[in-house]
Design a protein around this motif. Structure first.
Motif, mmCIF file in Angstrom:
data_model
loop_
_atom_site.group_PDB
_atom_site.id
_atom_site.type_symbol
_atom_site.label_atom_id
_atom_site.label_comp_id
_atom_site.label_asym_id
_atom_site.label_seq_id
_atom_site.Cartn_x
_atom_site.Cartn_y
_atom_site.Cartn_z
ATOM 1 N N TYR A 24 0.887 -1.215 0.023
ATOM 2 C CA TYR A 24 -0.143 0.088 -0.048
ATOM 3 C C TYR A 24 0.735 1.418 -0.024
ATOM 4 O O TYR A 24 1.924 1.384 0.826
ATOM 5 C CB TYR A 24 -1.009 0.116 1.295
ATOM 6 N N LYS A 26 0.517 5.199 0.603
ATOM 7 C CA LYS A 26 -0.152 6.217 1.364
ATOM 8 C C LYS A 26 -0.734 7.458 0.095
ATOM 9 O O LYS A 26 -1.756 7.813 0.155
ATOM 10 C CB LYS A 26 0.269 6.766 2.543
ATOM 11 N N PRO A 28 -1.652 8.893 -3.350
ATOM 12 C CA PRO A 28 -2.450 8.393 -4.438
ATOM 13 C C PRO A 28 -1.900 9.262 -5.693
ATOM 14 O O PRO A 28 -1.108 10.074 -5.487
ATOM 15 C CB PRO A 28 -4.048 8.547 -4.265
ATOM 16 N N LEU A 48 -8.539 1.339 -4.891
ATOM 17 C CA LEU A 48 -7.167 1.708 -4.409
ATOM 18 C C LEU A 48 -6.397 1.444 -5.386
ATOM 19 O O LEU A 48 -5.439 2.221 -5.580
ATOM 20 C CB LEU A 48 -7.122 1.075 -3.201
ATOM 21 N N HIS A 53 -2.710 3.340 -5.428
ATOM 22 C CA HIS A 53 -2.129 3.080 -3.967
ATOM 23 C C HIS A 53 -1.466 1.681 -3.857
ATOM 24 O O HIS A 53 -0.726 1.421 -2.787
ATOM 25 C CB HIS A 53 -3.363 2.981 -2.998
#
Length: 253
Positions: A24, A26, A28, A48, A53
Motif C-alpha cells: 500500500y 499512502k 495516491p 485503491l 495506492h
C-alpha cells in the motif's frame, strides 16, 4: 497427542486465505479526491488500485515466503486464542520454530511448527526447489542444547511439524499467489536423503507433491530419519564450532 494436534492444525488451515494483497502506498495519483467510498472489500481494492495506492508483492521466492509465513502464523495465533487450554508463541526471524504450541488442549505436549513456503514447479507435480527442513549442524544435531534463536532444546519438543504452504506464482496478480495449498505433516515423514542446498548445511524434503501430501518421505521410521541425518557429514564452520564449544562448557558447568 501428536495426531490430535496435527489434525487440529490441518482443520484450522482449511480456513486460511492469503491476507496480504499488495503493498500500500499512502499517497495516491495526483488529483485523487477524498473521501473514498466503497460498498465492500472488493470494490475498495479496485478503487485503491485505480488510484495508484497499490503495487504488487515481491515475486522473489524468499521475500514472498516471508510475507506468507508471517500471515499464516498470525492466522493460527488468532485461532489458538479461541481454543481453551492452548498457548501459541510466535518465533523470531531466522529462529526455530516459527510457532510453538503448548497447553492442555493437546494433551500437555509442546509442539514446534515450522512454516515452509514453496512454489510449485511448472509441471504442477513437484515443488520448484527442495524444501529445507532443518539446519543440520546446530540445534538439530545437538538436541539437548539450547541454541541461540530457539525457545528450548530441539529434543524437548513432543513433535516437530512442518506446515508446507504451496503456491503457484502468478506474475500478473498483485498478491503473486494462486492455488494455495497447505500441507501439514510431521517433518520426518516428508524428509528425503538429499540436502536442499549445495552451499548451506540444510537437509531437504522430497520434491513430489503427492508424497508430501501423503507424508511419504524416504524414511520408514522417525528413528531411521534421525540416525541418518545426525550422522551426516555436514561442515562445521568456525562460528558454529565456537558456539558449540560455548554451549558444551555451559552444559558441563
Amino acid at each position: 497427542m501428536t495426531e490430535k494436534f496435527v489434525e487440529w492444525l490441518r482443520d484450522a488451515c482449511k480456513g486460511y486465505e492469503v491476507k496480504p494483497y499488495a503493498i500500500y502506498h499512502k499517497v495516491p495519483h495526483e488529483g485523487a479526491s477524498w473521501p473514498l467510498v466503497a460498498n465492500d472489500a472488493d470494490e475498495l481494492a479496485a478503487l485503491l488500485q485505480k488510484r495508484g495506492h497499490f503495487s504488487a508483492l515481491p515475486k522473489e521466492s524468499a521475500a514472498l515466503a516471508n510475507v506468507l509465513e508471517v500471515s499464516i502464523v498470525g492466522y493460527l495465533l488468532d485461532k489458538l486464542k479461541d481454543l481453551p487450554g492452548a498457548v501459541g508463541t510466535r518465533g523470531g526471524e531466522r529462529a526455530y520454530p516459527d510457532l510453538e504450541v503448548s497447553g492442555d488442549a493437546f494433551g500437555g505436549g509442546i509442539f514446534a511448527v515450522d512454516v515452509k513456503v514453496a512454489r510449485r514447479a511448472t509441471n504442477g507435480k513437484q515443488t520448484h526447489s527442495r524444501i529445507s527442513l532443518y539446519t543440520g549442524n546446530t540445534f538439530f544435531k545437538y538436541p539437548k542444547m539450547k541454541w541461540p534463536g530457539t525457545f528450548r532444546p530441539f529434543g524437548d519438543y513432543t513433535a516437530h511439524i512442518s506446515l508446507l504452504v504451496i503456491y503457484t506464482l502468478d506474475t500478473n496478480s498483485l498478491s503473486r499467489v494462486t492455488d494455495l495449498e497447505v500441507i501439514v505433516q510431521e517433518s520426518w515423514k516428508v524428509a528425503s536423503k538429499q540436502r536442499s542446498s549445495t552451499t548451506r548445511e540444510y537437509l531437504g524434503a522430497v520434491l513430489d507433491l503427492k508424497a508430501l501430501r501423503e507424508g511419504r518421505g524416504e524414511f520408514s521410521t522417525r528413528d531411521e530419519f534421525y540416525k541418518y541425518w545426525r550422522a551426516y557429514g555436514f561442515k562445521v564452520g568456525r562460528a558454529v564450532a565456537n558456539q558449540l564449544a560455548k554451549l558444551t562448557a555451559e552444559q558441563a558447568a
